[in-house]
Motif scaffolding. Structure first.
Motif, PDB file in Angstrom:
ATOM      1  N   ALA A 186       0.803  -1.229   0.000  1.00 40.41           N
ATOM      2  CA  ALA A 186       0.000   0.000   0.000  1.00 40.41           C
ATOM      3  C   ALA A 186       0.834   1.277   0.000  1.00 40.41           C
ATOM      4  O   ALA A 186       0.291   2.353  -0.187  1.00 40.41           O
ATOM      5  N   GLY A 187       2.109   1.174   0.253  1.00 41.25           N
ATOM      6  CA  GLY A 187       2.941   2.368   0.283  1.00 41.25           C
ATOM      7  C   GLY A 187       2.895   3.118   1.598  1.00 41.25           C
ATOM      8  O   GLY A 187       3.507   4.155   1.741  1.00 41.25           O
ATOM      9  N   ARG A 188       2.157   2.597   2.585  1.00 38.47           N
ATOM     10  CA  ARG A 188       2.088   3.245   3.901  1.00 38.47           C
ATOM     11  C   ARG A 188       1.699   2.207   4.945  1.00 38.47           C
ATOM     12  O   ARG A 188       1.199   1.139   4.618  1.00 38.47           O
ATOM     13  N   VAL A 189       1.905   2.565   6.204  1.00 36.83           N
ATOM     14  CA  VAL A 189       1.556   1.688   7.312  1.00 36.83           C
ATOM     15  C   VAL A 189       0.576   2.437   8.200  1.00 36.83           C
ATOM     16  O   VAL A 189       0.830   3.564   8.609  1.00 36.83           O
ATOM     17  N   ARG A 190      -0.552   1.805   8.489  1.00 34.00           N
ATOM     18  CA  ARG A 190      -1.536   2.417   9.384  1.00 34.00           C
ATOM     19  C   ARG A 190      -1.344   1.843  10.766  1.00 34.00           C
ATOM     20  O   ARG A 190      -1.253   0.640  10.950  1.00 34.00           O
ATOM     21  N   GLU A 191      -1.299   2.737  11.739  1.00 37.84           N
ATOM     22  CA  GLU A 191      -1.111   2.272  13.110  1.00 37.84           C
ATOM     23  C   GLU A 191      -2.423   1.794  13.702  1.00 37.84           C
ATOM     24  O   GLU A 191      -3.501   2.089  13.183  1.00 37.84           O
ATOM     25  N   ARG A 192      -2.321   1.058  14.788  1.00 40.17           N
ATOM     26  CA  ARG A 192      -3.518   0.587  15.474  1.00 40.17           C
ATOM     27  C   ARG A 192      -4.222   1.750  16.142  1.00 40.17           C
ATOM     28  O   ARG A 192      -3.637   2.805  16.379  1.00 40.17           O
ATOM     29  N   LEU A 193      -5.474   1.530  16.483  1.00 42.44           N
ATOM     30  CA  LEU A 193      -6.233   2.565  17.188  1.00 42.44           C
ATOM     31  C   LEU A 193      -5.658   2.753  18.589  1.00 42.44           C
ATOM     32  O   LEU A 193      -5.421   1.783  19.304  1.00 42.44           O
ATOM     33  N   ARG A 194      -5.430   3.998  18.949  1.00 34.94           N
ATOM     34  CA  ARG A 194      -4.926   4.306  20.285  1.00 34.94           C
ATOM     35  C   ARG A 194      -6.096   4.651  21.194  1.00 34.94           C
ATOM     36  O   ARG A 194      -7.245   4.740  20.781  1.00 34.94           O
ATOM     37  N   ARG A 195      -5.817   4.842  22.474  1.00 33.03           N
ATOM     38  CA  ARG A 195      -6.836   5.165  23.475  1.00 33.03           C
ATOM     39  C   ARG A 195      -7.598   6.432  23.070  1.00 33.03           C
ATOM     40  O   ARG A 195      -8.817   6.502  23.185  1.00 33.03           O
ATOM     41  N   GLU A 196      -6.884   7.438  22.545  1.00 36.48           N
ATOM     42  CA  GLU A 196      -7.551   8.688  22.137  1.00 36.48           C
ATOM     43  C   GLU A 196      -8.546   8.420  21.010  1.00 36.48           C
ATOM     44  O   GLU A 196      -9.631   8.998  20.980  1.00 36.48           O
ATOM     45  N   ILE A 235     -14.207   7.696  19.146  1.00 33.29           N
ATOM     46  CA  ILE A 235     -15.247   6.810  18.603  1.00 33.29           C
ATOM     47  C   ILE A 235     -16.418   6.696  19.562  1.00 33.29           C
ATOM     48  O   ILE A 235     -17.583   6.718  19.151  1.00 33.29           O
ATOM     49  N   SER A 236     -16.139   6.620  20.876  1.00 37.16           N
ATOM     50  CA  SER A 236     -17.250   6.548  21.830  1.00 37.16           C
ATOM     51  C   SER A 236     -18.035   7.864  21.847  1.00 37.16           C
ATOM     52  O   SER A 236     -19.258   7.858  21.983  1.00 37.16           O
ATOM     53  N   GLN A 237     -17.351   8.999  21.675  1.00 37.96           N
ATOM     54  CA  GLN A 237     -18.062  10.277  21.579  1.00 37.96           C
ATOM     55  C   GLN A 237     -18.935  10.305  20.324  1.00 37.96           C
ATOM     56  O   GLN A 237     -20.061  10.809  20.354  1.00 37.96           O
ATOM     57  N   LEU A 238     -18.402   9.775  19.225  1.00 36.93           N
ATOM     58  CA  LEU A 238     -19.192   9.719  17.991  1.00 36.93           C
ATOM     59  C   LEU A 238     -20.442   8.871  18.162  1.00 36.93           C
ATOM     60  O   LEU A 238     -21.509   9.213  17.655  1.00 36.93           O
ATOM     61  N   LYS A 239     -20.316   7.764  18.883  1.00 33.01           N
ATOM     62  CA  LYS A 239     -21.482   6.910  19.135  1.00 33.01           C
ATOM     63  C   LYS A 239     -22.554   7.680  19.894  1.00 33.01           C
ATOM     64  O   LYS A 239     -23.744   7.590  19.565  1.00 33.01           O
ATOM     65  N   GLY A 240     -22.142   8.420  20.923  1.00 32.57           N
ATOM     66  CA  GLY A 240     -23.103   9.217  21.692  1.00 32.57           C
ATOM     67  C   GLY A 240     -23.783  10.259  20.835  1.00 32.57           C
ATOM     68  O   GLY A 240     -25.005  10.479  20.927  1.00 32.57           O
ATOM     69  N   LEU A 254     -14.937  15.885  15.235  1.00 31.48           N
ATOM     70  CA  LEU A 254     -14.371  14.624  15.718  1.00 31.48           C
ATOM     71  C   LEU A 254     -13.812  13.782  14.564  1.00 31.48           C
ATOM     72  O   LEU A 254     -12.727  13.199  14.687  1.00 31.48           O
ATOM     73  N   LEU A 255     -14.518  13.728  13.460  1.00 32.80           N
ATOM     74  CA  LEU A 255     -14.028  12.969  12.309  1.00 32.80           C
ATOM     75  C   LEU A 255     -12.745  13.579  11.755  1.00 32.80           C
ATOM     76  O   LEU A 255     -11.812  12.858  11.374  1.00 32.80           O
ATOM     77  N   LYS A 256     -12.661  14.895  11.732  1.00 34.91           N
ATOM     78  CA  LYS A 256     -11.440  15.563  11.266  1.00 34.91           C
ATOM     79  C   LYS A 256     -10.283  15.242  12.200  1.00 34.91           C
ATOM     80  O   LYS A 256      -9.166  14.955  11.750  1.00 34.91           O
ATOM     81  N   ASN A 257     -10.536  15.256  13.527  1.00 31.03           N
ATOM     82  CA  ASN A 257      -9.481  14.926  14.486  1.00 31.03           C
ATOM     83  C   ASN A 257      -9.000  13.484  14.292  1.00 31.03           C
ATOM     84  O   ASN A 257      -7.792  13.218  14.358  1.00 31.03           O
ATOM     85  N   LEU A 258      -9.931  12.571  14.094  1.00 30.87           N
ATOM     86  CA  LEU A 258      -9.539  11.180  13.856  1.00 30.87           C
ATOM     87  C   LEU A 258      -8.719  11.034  12.593  1.00 30.87           C
ATOM     88  O   LEU A 258      -7.690  10.357  12.564  1.00 30.87           O
ATOM     89  N   ARG A 259      -9.163  11.670  11.520  1.00 27.52           N
ATOM     90  CA  ARG A 259      -8.477  11.569  10.236  1.00 27.52           C
ATOM     91  C   ARG A 259      -7.087  12.187  10.304  1.00 27.52           C
ATOM     92  O   ARG A 259      -6.105  11.615   9.820  1.00 27.52           O
ATOM     93  N   ASP A 260      -6.958  13.350  10.939  1.00 32.73           N
ATOM     94  CA  ASP A 260      -5.668  14.023  11.024  1.00 32.73           C
ATOM     95  C   ASP A 260      -4.700  13.319  11.939  1.00 32.73           C
ATOM     96  O   ASP A 260      -3.487  13.347  11.729  1.00 32.73           O
ATOM     97  N   ASP A 261      -5.227  12.658  12.980  1.00 28.11           N
ATOM     98  CA  ASP A 261      -4.367  12.002  13.972  1.00 28.11           C
ATOM     99  C   ASP A 261      -3.836  10.686  13.464  1.00 28.11           C
ATOM    100  O   ASP A 261      -2.796  10.217  13.896  1.00 28.11           O
ATOM    101  N   ARG A 262      -4.534  10.041  12.558  1.00 31.12           N
ATOM    102  CA  ARG A 262      -4.081   8.750  12.024  1.00 31.12           C
ATOM    103  C   ARG A 262      -3.315   9.026  10.787  1.00 31.12           C
ATOM    104  O   ARG A 262      -2.798   8.476  10.046  1.00 31.12           O
TER     105      ARG A 262
END
Length: 118
Positions: free
Chosen positions: A56-66, A71-76, A110-118
């Protein structure tokens, strides 16, 4: 009466899935440390990191606690949005427009924060 060599178990892998090729790779200290850091961040072995880089030309890290907190905030927020939708169908859309816009804006942040952080 002939006895077969294989008496059961998992069927053999096809040529495309079998990992039969070994590559020896020499790295200098800087590249070795970068590979170890990538593997540590991804939570995966170095060989898996290299396979992902090749594929893929990149490595995605696992989901961290943040990320899990986001994701739990998004569910709410999704639950709140669903309740507002039910309310809108019952009482009309004009009463909930401002609350709906606020929830959608928070979800976008929240989605922008998730996208930018990963």
């Amino acid at each position: 009466m002939q006895h077969s060599k294989h008496t059961g178990g998992r069927p053999p892998l096809g040529k495309a899935r079998k990992q039969e090729y070994r590559i020896t790779l020499r790295l200098d200290t800087e590249h070795k440390l970068r590979l170890q850091a990538l593997a540590r961040a991804a939570g995966r072995p170095r060989t898996e990191v290299l396979r992902q880089l090749i594929a893929a030309g990149r490595v995605r890290e696992r989901l961290r606690r943040e990320h899990l907190d986001f994701i739990s905030q998004l569910k709410g927020m999704a639950r709140n949005l669903n309740q507002l939708t039910r309310l809108a169908h019952a009482k009309g859309f004009t009463g909930i427009v401002s609350r709906h816009a606020a929830i959608v804006a928070n979800i976008e942040i929240l989605l922008k924060n998730l996208r930018d952080d990963r």
